[in-house]
Design an enzyme around this catalytic site. Structure first.
Site, PDB file in Angstrom:
ATOM      1  N   HIS A 151       1.963 -18.301  35.507  1.00  0.00           N
ATOM      2  CA  HIS A 151       2.476 -18.321  34.139  1.00  0.00           C
ATOM      3  C   HIS A 151       3.636 -17.346  34.024  1.00  0.00           C
ATOM      4  O   HIS A 151       3.566 -16.203  34.487  1.00  0.00           O
ATOM      5  CB  HIS A 151       1.353 -17.953  33.174  1.00  0.00           C
ATOM      6  CG  HIS A 151       1.820 -17.696  31.784  1.00  0.00           C
ATOM      7  ND1 HIS A 151       2.616 -18.584  31.086  1.00  0.00           N
ATOM      8  CD2 HIS A 151       1.620 -16.627  30.947  1.00  0.00           C
ATOM      9  CE1 HIS A 151       2.879 -18.088  29.895  1.00  0.00           C
ATOM     10  NE2 HIS A 151       2.295 -16.907  29.787  1.00  0.00           N
ATOM     11  N   CYS A 169      -1.965 -19.940  27.326  1.00  0.00           N
ATOM     12  CA  CYS A 169      -1.098 -19.972  28.512  1.00  0.00           C
ATOM     13  C   CYS A 169      -1.824 -20.454  29.761  1.00  0.00           C
ATOM     14  O   CYS A 169      -1.188 -20.707  30.788  1.00  0.00           O
ATOM     15  CB  CYS A 169      -0.499 -18.590  28.748  1.00  0.00           C
ATOM     16  SG  CYS A 169       0.351 -17.929  27.288  1.00  0.00           S
ATOM     17  N   ASN A 202       8.798 -17.084  27.799  1.00  0.00           N
ATOM     18  CA  ASN A 202       7.392 -17.468  27.906  1.00  0.00           C
ATOM     19  C   ASN A 202       7.174 -18.734  27.077  1.00  0.00           C
ATOM     20  O   ASN A 202       7.299 -18.705  25.859  1.00  0.00           O
ATOM     21  CB  ASN A 202       6.528 -16.313  27.384  1.00  0.00           C
ATOM     22  CG  ASN A 202       5.035 -16.592  27.455  1.00  0.00           C
ATOM     23  OD1 ASN A 202       4.601 -17.734  27.548  1.00  0.00           O
ATOM     24  ND2 ASN A 202       4.241 -15.535  27.392  1.00  0.00           N
TER      25      ASN A 202
END
Length: 324
Positions: A249, A112, A279
């Protein structure tokens, strides 16, 4: 001196949208359970498009917006943990598809944090004076690496891609940088584990699906990432008030809530879109960046200061302060 700047942004997501209610039909969960704990309401899941397909669509948009021919590109970097294959790289497939015959291309694996790490590397490539422009793309089809029987992870992730065109500039736009890794905590978030398989090896069964210690990752983000963000703001010489927006993020709304308090900045400066996409790992920041330009929050005219920050598997975390 030669500097770099973000001159174009773009994003692309698969058309299929899976809501929390859709997930409740295949696992023991509910819209209220997911949204109250994560802020996520839906996610895009690919039906046939692979990671390279998503990245190619982003690359095409970036070129169309810039007016450049693909042969003007010097490099292509794709950040991903869900490539089509170990080789060729996703970036090589993008290079071939758009006809960027003069560009070298490679993938970066930093989970990420991947887009932030890749953008930092691309900035150095251009600052070296050897290269003029390139694409930095974050692209994921996380749906293929998730155990859909595990509701603790299956409800969190989605597919998508976003990216930027980076090119040479006479003015400095990348103002501060901090990149970190702590491999000692790597088991908190893993995927794609494989075993030795030769007739001369002693292999063992492994779980190749994405696995996450949610509490450990939550605590890591609040503690380590918040501390790093506070430090890079101080390093930049900017006052907190001079930062227009923070694009972190998009893992969990609760993380953003707690980070805002920990860093001591207004929550409204923390942009978010996890409610629409979930996500998307390396794609989350560039998708948010592109959407924010699209809706007018970001001008892309050099008048604003933003902070980009990614954190995830590795463990990795990194932040950039950029004039955009």
């Amino acid at each position: 001196m030669v500097f770099s700047k973000i001159s174009q942004v773009a994003h692309y997501t698969p058309k299929q949208v899976i809501s929390n209610d859709d997930l409740s039909q295949i696992m023991d969960t509910s819209h209220e359970w997911i949204s109250s704990r994560t802020g996520i309401e839906k996610r895009h899941i690919s039906t046939v498009e692979m990671t390279s397909d998503l990245a190619i669509r982003v690359a095409e948009q970036l070129l169309a917006g810039s007016g450049y021919d693909a042969t003007a590109l010097d490099f292509i970097i794709v950040a991903t943990i869900s490539p089509d294959a170990s080789m060729p790289s996703t970036a090589a497939k993008v290079q071939a598809a758009i006809g960027a015959t003069n560009a070298f291309a490679f993938d970066m694996t930093a989970a990420c944090s991947g887009f932030v790490f890749a953008l930092a590397m691309a900035d150095k490539l251009i600052a070296s004076g050897a290269y003029q422009r390139g694409l930095v793309i974050g692209a994921e089809t996380l749906s293929k690496i998730i155990d859909w029987q595990d509701r603790s992870t299956a409800v969190l992730f989605g597919d998508g891609a976003g990216g930027v065109l980076l090119e040479a500039s006479e003015q400095q736009h990348f103002l501060a940088e901090a990149l970190h890794t702590d491999g000692a905590r790597s088991q908190s978030l893993t995927s794609g584990q494989s075993s030795l398989r030769s007739p001369f090896s002693q292999g063992q069964e492994v779980n190749s699906f994405l696995q996450m210690d949610g509490r450990a990752i939550f605590d890591f983000a609040i503690r380590d990432v918040s501390r790093s963000i506070a430090a890079i703001i101080e390093q930049s010489g900017l006052a907190k008030e001079e930062l227009d927006y923070l694009l972190l993020h998009q893992a969990n709304r609760r993380i953003l809530d707690k980070m805002a308090k920990k860093i001591g900045m207004p929550r409204e400066k923390f942009l978010e879109n996890m409610m629409h996409y979930g996500n998307t790992s390396a794609a989350s920041i560039p998708i948010l960046l592109s959407e924010s330009v699209q809706n007018g929050q970001l001008k892309l005219d050099g008048s604003q200061h933003i902070l980009l920050s990614g954190f995830g598997g590795g463990l990795t975390w990194g932040s950039l302060i950029v004039k955009i």
